[in-house]
Design a protein around this motif. Structure first.
Motif, PDB file in Angstrom:
ATOM      1  N   LYS A 200     -94.386  29.760 -54.556  1.00 12.57           N
ATOM      2  CA  LYS A 200     -93.345  28.786 -54.212  1.00 12.57           C
ATOM      3  C   LYS A 200     -92.294  28.706 -55.304  1.00 12.57           C
ATOM      4  CE  LYS A 200     -92.676  23.936 -52.925  1.00 12.57           C
ATOM      5  NZ  LYS A 200     -93.344  22.627 -52.703  1.00 12.57           N
ATOM      6  N   LEU A 201     -92.753  28.735 -56.552  1.00 10.14           N
ATOM      7  CA  LEU A 201     -91.807  28.698 -57.674  1.00 10.14           C
ATOM      8  C   LEU A 201     -91.007  29.999 -57.740  1.00 10.14           C
ATOM      9  CD1 LEU A 201     -90.837  27.152 -60.219  1.00 10.14           C
ATOM     10  CD2 LEU A 201     -92.675  28.308 -61.479  1.00 10.14           C
ATOM     11  N   ALA A 202     -91.637  31.116 -57.412  1.00  6.44           N
ATOM     12  CA  ALA A 202     -91.002  32.442 -57.372  1.00  6.44           C
ATOM     13  C   ALA A 202     -90.222  32.756 -58.643  1.00  6.44           C
ATOM     14  CB  ALA A 202     -90.088  32.545 -56.151  1.00  6.44           C
ATOM     15  N   PRO A 203     -90.866  32.744 -59.791  1.00  4.18           N
ATOM     16  CA  PRO A 203     -90.144  33.068 -61.033  1.00  4.18           C
ATOM     17  C   PRO A 203     -89.706  34.532 -61.022  1.00  4.18           C
ATOM     18  CG  PRO A 203     -92.516  33.003 -61.428  1.00  4.18           C
ATOM     19  CD  PRO A 203     -92.318  32.527 -60.032  1.00  4.18           C
ATOM     20  N   GLU A 204     -88.550  34.784 -61.616  1.00  7.09           N
ATOM     21  CA  GLU A 204     -88.006  36.134 -61.696  1.00  7.09           C
ATOM     22  C   GLU A 204     -88.022  36.609 -63.152  1.00  7.09           C
ATOM     23  OE1 GLU A 204     -87.098  38.052 -59.261  1.00  7.09           O
ATOM     24  OE2 GLU A 204     -87.375  36.577 -57.649  1.00  7.09           O
ATOM     25  N   PRO A 205     -88.190  37.893 -63.365  1.00  2.91           N
ATOM     26  CA  PRO A 205     -88.130  38.404 -64.745  1.00  2.91           C
ATOM     27  C   PRO A 205     -86.776  38.097 -65.391  1.00  2.91           C
ATOM     28  CG  PRO A 205     -89.055  40.058 -63.262  1.00  2.91           C
ATOM     29  CD  PRO A 205     -88.541  38.968 -62.394  1.00  2.91           C
ATOM     30  N   GLY A 206     -86.826  37.550 -66.582  1.00  2.00           N
ATOM     31  CA  GLY A 206     -85.593  37.248 -67.316  1.00  2.00           C
ATOM     32  C   GLY A 206     -84.866  36.013 -66.822  1.00  2.00           C
ATOM     33  N   GLU A 207     -85.451  35.292 -65.888  1.00  2.00           N
ATOM     34  CA  GLU A 207     -84.743  34.156 -65.281  1.00  2.00           C
ATOM     35  C   GLU A 207     -84.502  33.036 -66.282  1.00  2.00           C
ATOM     36  OE1 GLU A 207     -85.094  31.140 -61.396  1.00  2.00           O
ATOM     37  OE2 GLU A 207     -86.783  32.429 -61.979  1.00  2.00           O
ATOM     38  N   GLU A 208     -85.461  32.726 -67.106  1.00  2.00           N
ATOM     39  CA  GLU A 208     -85.302  31.606 -68.031  1.00  2.00           C
ATOM     40  C   GLU A 208     -84.124  31.830 -68.973  1.00  2.00           C
ATOM     41  OE1 GLU A 208     -87.778  29.095 -71.428  1.00  2.00           O
ATOM     42  OE2 GLU A 208     -87.901  31.266 -71.298  1.00  2.00           O
ATOM     43  N   SER A 209     -84.038  33.025 -69.565  1.00  2.00           N
ATOM     44  CA  SER A 209     -82.942  33.279 -70.508  1.00  2.00           C
ATOM     45  C   SER A 209     -81.596  33.252 -69.800  1.00  2.00           C
ATOM     46  CB  SER A 209     -83.152  34.625 -71.196  1.00  2.00           C
ATOM     47  OG  SER A 209     -83.199  35.675 -70.247  1.00  2.00           O
ATOM     48  N   GLU A 210     -81.532  33.758 -68.576  1.00  2.00           N
ATOM     49  CA  GLU A 210     -80.278  33.720 -67.830  1.00  2.00           C
ATOM     50  C   GLU A 210     -79.850  32.279 -67.525  1.00  2.00           C
ATOM     51  OE1 GLU A 210     -80.604  36.050 -64.346  1.00  2.00           O
ATOM     52  OE2 GLU A 210     -80.925  37.952 -65.410  1.00  2.00           O
ATOM     53  N   LEU A 211     -80.826  31.456 -67.105  1.00  2.00           N
ATOM     54  CA  LEU A 211     -80.529  30.056 -66.819  1.00  2.00           C
ATOM     55  C   LEU A 211     -80.096  29.303 -68.074  1.00  2.00           C
ATOM     56  CD1 LEU A 211     -83.404  29.140 -64.338  1.00  2.00           C
ATOM     57  CD2 LEU A 211     -80.978  29.398 -63.789  1.00  2.00           C
ATOM     58  N   ALA A 212     -80.762  29.603 -69.190  1.00  2.00           N
ATOM     59  CA  ALA A 212     -80.400  28.922 -70.436  1.00  2.00           C
ATOM     60  C   ALA A 212     -78.969  29.278 -70.851  1.00  2.00           C
ATOM     61  CB  ALA A 212     -81.385  29.300 -71.535  1.00  2.00           C
ATOM     62  N   ASP A 213     -78.607  30.542 -70.711  1.00  2.00           N
ATOM     63  CA  ASP A 213     -77.231  30.945 -71.033  1.00  2.00           C
ATOM     64  C   ASP A 213     -76.232  30.264 -70.105  1.00  2.00           C
ATOM     65  OD1 ASP A 213     -78.214  32.556 -73.003  1.00  2.00           O
ATOM     66  OD2 ASP A 213     -78.082  34.420 -71.857  1.00  2.00           O
ATOM     67  N   ARG A 214     -76.553  30.240 -68.794  1.00  2.15           N
ATOM     68  CA  ARG A 214     -75.652  29.602 -67.816  1.00  2.15           C
ATOM     69  C   ARG A 214     -75.502  28.117 -68.104  1.00  2.15           C
ATOM     70  NH1 ARG A 214     -71.259  30.015 -64.904  1.00  2.15           N
ATOM     71  NH2 ARG A 214     -71.344  28.945 -62.885  1.00  2.15           N
ATOM     72  N   ARG A 215     -76.606  27.462 -68.474  1.00  2.00           N
ATOM     73  CA  ARG A 215     -76.536  26.034 -68.775  1.00  2.00           C
ATOM     74  C   ARG A 215     -75.643  25.781 -69.978  1.00  2.00           C
ATOM     75  NH1 ARG A 215     -81.732  22.677 -70.777  1.00  2.00           N
ATOM     76  NH2 ARG A 215     -81.468  24.177 -72.465  1.00  2.00           N
ATOM     77  N   ALA A 216     -75.777  26.638 -71.016  1.00  2.00           N
ATOM     78  CA  ALA A 216     -74.931  26.453 -72.206  1.00  2.00           C
ATOM     79  C   ALA A 216     -73.456  26.582 -71.844  1.00  2.00           C
ATOM     80  CB  ALA A 216     -75.312  27.489 -73.266  1.00  2.00           C
ATOM     81  N   ARG A 217     -73.152  27.585 -70.982  1.00  7.42           N
ATOM     82  CA  ARG A 217     -71.750  27.730 -70.572  1.00  7.42           C
ATOM     83  C   ARG A 217     -71.267  26.528 -69.774  1.00  7.42           C
ATOM     84  NH1 ARG A 217     -73.547  32.968 -69.323  1.00  7.42           N
ATOM     85  NH2 ARG A 217     -73.446  32.513 -67.075  1.00  7.42           N
ATOM     86  N   LEU A 218     -72.128  26.036 -68.880  1.00  7.34           N
ATOM     87  CA  LEU A 218     -71.733  24.896 -68.050  1.00  7.34           C
ATOM     88  C   LEU A 218     -71.600  23.618 -68.869  1.00  7.34           C
ATOM     89  CD1 LEU A 218     -73.798  25.507 -64.799  1.00  7.34           C
ATOM     90  CD2 LEU A 218     -71.344  25.843 -65.151  1.00  7.34           C
ATOM     91  N   GLN A 219     -72.478  23.481 -69.883  1.00 11.39           N
ATOM     92  CA  GLN A 219     -72.354  22.293 -70.742  1.00 11.39           C
ATOM     93  C   GLN A 219     -71.028  22.304 -71.481  1.00 11.39           C
ATOM     94  OE1 GLN A 219     -75.959  22.653 -72.998  1.00 11.39           O
ATOM     95  NE2 GLN A 219     -77.075  21.172 -71.728  1.00 11.39           N
ATOM     96  N   ASN A 220     -70.607  23.473 -71.960  1.00 14.29           N
ATOM     97  CA  ASN A 220     -69.287  23.582 -72.585  1.00 14.29           C
ATOM     98  C   ASN A 220     -68.191  23.327 -71.565  1.00 14.29           C
ATOM     99  OD1 ASN A 220     -70.367  24.185 -75.079  1.00 14.29           O
ATOM    100  ND2 ASN A 220     -70.349  26.394 -74.709  1.00 14.29           N
ATOM    101  N   ARG A 221     -68.395  23.840 -70.322  1.00 16.59           N
ATOM    102  CA  ARG A 221     -67.409  23.638 -69.253  1.00 16.59           C
ATOM    103  C   ARG A 221     -67.282  22.171 -68.910  1.00 16.59           C
ATOM    104  NH1 ARG A 221     -62.870  25.479 -67.186  1.00 16.59           N
ATOM    105  NH2 ARG A 221     -62.685  25.089 -64.936  1.00 16.59           N
ATOM    106  N   ALA A 222     -68.388  21.472 -68.941  1.00 13.66           N
ATOM    107  CA  ALA A 222     -68.358  20.045 -68.616  1.00 13.66           C
ATOM    108  C   ALA A 222     -67.532  19.269 -69.630  1.00 13.66           C
ATOM    109  CB  ALA A 222     -69.791  19.509 -68.574  1.00 13.66           C
TER     110      ALA A 222
END
Length: 554
Positions: A200-222
């Motif tokens: 159900k969670l369906a984790p993907e390889p490398g997903e955590e690092s990609e999400l962390a990078d995206r969050r950092a960009r979005l936090q700066n965007r915010a």
């Protein structure tokens, strides 16, 4: 075979270099002359236990060297290769040094080795049999290998070993599968729950690092959007510049009169309003850029939280979650398919066990046939050795499955009975010292053609016998010498006369005050005649003894 024995400062021997030939060599001498010293010295070179009492009184360290020449394929070469010892010239040189403190050094071809290795190597080179020694032939642990060597069964034994390895590998695979299946069964409910949760969670390889990078960009965007929104509010809000410009323009348009200066100001305000509208459009365009959506940052943070919570729960990193999901899914699939796989492994084990049993059963049959031939051959040798009432039994007894091994399923033992009607028993427990020596000699004669040990040493194998029996012993030693190098310490003139080489051991004293030393001399024919005559008559050698010696020498 042994080609040279060098001894320095061992008991009564100060310096001795003995060149040893092939065939039967006999060593004779009066009791106490030092014949046993030779065996002690040779044993030292072969890895026997060291004793500082072997060092000659007042001398330096005792040194013994033994040099051997061996054919290609001899087991000793494999031992040297395993130890990384060079032996390209076909020779092996053993050296043992012993100091007064009991410490010593051992080397093979001038390379230091442990005494344990020297002992293993020595056992492949020389076999020493004393009347009361624990002989290799007396060790039941060696009997199976001796019978296989005699019967020419080494290829069959190799086939049994290969079949045993396949059976054991199949058994190990089956046991591992059973254990894995049992573990899986005990955790099946939990396993299915975890697999469903991870699917159900369906984790993907490398997903955590990609999400962390995206969050950092979005936090700066915010943060940037917050700034842009404030600026937009300043321009287009209720009290923003746009409303104030519009209010100022309206106020001036109601001014009385037609003052050109006011018209110019109103025109300027209109231009400013147009510029302000352009700035506002720019701000709004920036806020819509990068696919920004208001709930994306929240969704990313929720996903990161779920991934990391699952990682903590299963005590792995978030990056390892896809691998964990794959492994647990495989375990679950193995559980679902485990019964079928286990049945296949059980069938493989059954087939490999049957193949092993077939090969081992055939080997048992071969061994039993070889055992009969070996017992008959040894029995034939016992008759002239005045053991005609004795019998030897080579017992081949199949063992229960728990005792099966890579060499088959048989226990092999050499049993003897010295009197008619007696129950056969182990060699060492049934025979007296003299009988045992003759039994072992008979075995050695029969096994001579198959022995991998090139040099045999017998210490007084003829003890307590004489006449025809001694002659029979000598004949068998001579026959052994046709196949192997044989060294015999003997008090029997019948045995001594049959040697291809005759060495005399004697004590010497240069002067009454000098120390006694032991020397060894290779005797020419005349000296042999005198030595054998001495053995026949004692200190006073008679012409009759010399005549008897001539008859023995033939």
């Amino acid at each position: 075979m042994l080609t040279r024995l060098g001894i320095r400062d061992v008991v009564l021997i100060d310096r001795l270099d003995l060149e040893v030939a092939s065939g039967l060599s006999v060593l004779t001498g009066e009791t106490g002359a030092g014949k046993s010293i030779l065996l002690d010295a040779l044993g030292l070179a072969l890895g026997a236990r060291a004793d500082s009492s072997l060092i000659r009184h007042g001398a330096g360290p005792a040194i013994v060297t033994a040099e051997f020449e061996l054919p290609d394929g001899h087991p000793a070469w494999a031992l040297l290769r395993e130890q990384g010892i060079d032996a390209e010239d076909g020779q092996i040189l053993l050296r043992r040094t012993l100091g007064m403190d009991g410490r010593g050094r051992a080397s093979v071809n001038d390379q230091s080795v442990s005494v344990g290795f020297l002992r293993n190597l020595g056992a492949a080179l020389v076999e020493i049999q004393g009347q009361f020694d624990q002989h290799a032939l007396m060790d039941p642990g060696n009997h199976r290998a001796i019978l296989d060597q005699f019967g020419g069964l080494l290829d069959s034994v190799g086939g049994v070993r290969a079949a045993y390895r396949l059976w054991q590998a199949a058994r190990d695979s089956r046991q591992s599968a059973e254990a894995a299946l049992e573990r899986a069964r005990t955790q099946e409910e939990y396993l299915r729950h975890v697999v469903a949760e991870l699917q159900k969670l369906a984790p993907e390889p490398g997903e955590e690092s990609e999400l962390a990078d995206r969050r950092a960009r979005l936090q700066n965007r915010a943060k940037l959007l917050s700034t842009l929104q404030s600026a937009l509010n300043d321009l287009a809000g209720e009290n923003g510049a746009e409303m104030r410009l519009l209010a100022a323009s309206r106020t001036l348009s109601r001014a009385p009169g037609q003052d050109p200066a006011i018209d110019a100001i109103i025109t300027a305000l209109e231009r400013a309003s147009n510029e302000l509208a352009e700035a506002t459009d720019g701000l709004e365009s920036l806020m819509r850029a990068d696919g920004w959506s208001e709930g994306e940052l929240e969704r990313i943070e929720d996903r990161l939280f779920s991934l990391r919570a699952a990682a903590r729960k299963h005590q792995v990193t978030a990056e390892a979650l896809p691998g964990l999901a794959e492994k647990l899914s495989a375990d679950l699939a193995a559980l679902d398919a485990g019964e079928g796989r286990l049945k296949a492994l059980q069938e493989e084990e059954r087939l490999t066990r049957a193949a092993y049993l077939e090969a081992a059963t055939a080997l048992t049959s071969y061994r039993q046939e070889a055992a009969g031939r070996l017992a008959a051959a040894v029995t034939a040798e016992l008759v002239p050795l005045k053991l005609d009432k004795a019998r030897i039994t080579v017992e081949v007894a199949p063992q229960p499955e728990g005792a099966w091994g890579p060499e088959g399923r048989d226990k092999v033992g050499f049993l003897i009975a010295t009197n008619p009607g007696a129950t056969p028993g182990p060699l060492a427990k049934v025979a007296s010292g003299g009988e045992l020596s003759r039994f072992l000699l008979a075995l050695k004669v029969v096994l001579a053609g198959t022995s991998p040990v090139p040099t045999l040493v017998f210490d007084e194998v003829d003890s307590g016998i004489g006449g025809a029996v001694a002659a029979a012993v000598g004949e068998r030693l001579k026959r052994l010498g046709d196949h192997l190098q044989v060294l015999v310490i003997t008090h029997s003139p019948q045995v001594a006369a049959l040697g291809a080489h005759h060495w005399r051991v004697q004590k010497r004293q240069a002067s009454p005050d000098a120390r006694v030393t032991t020397s060894i001399d290779l005797l020419p024919l005349d000296a042999r005649r005198e030595e054998i005559a001495r053995m026949l008559s004692g200190a006073d050698i008679t012409n009759e003894a010399r005549a008897a010696a001539d008859r023995l020498l033939g």
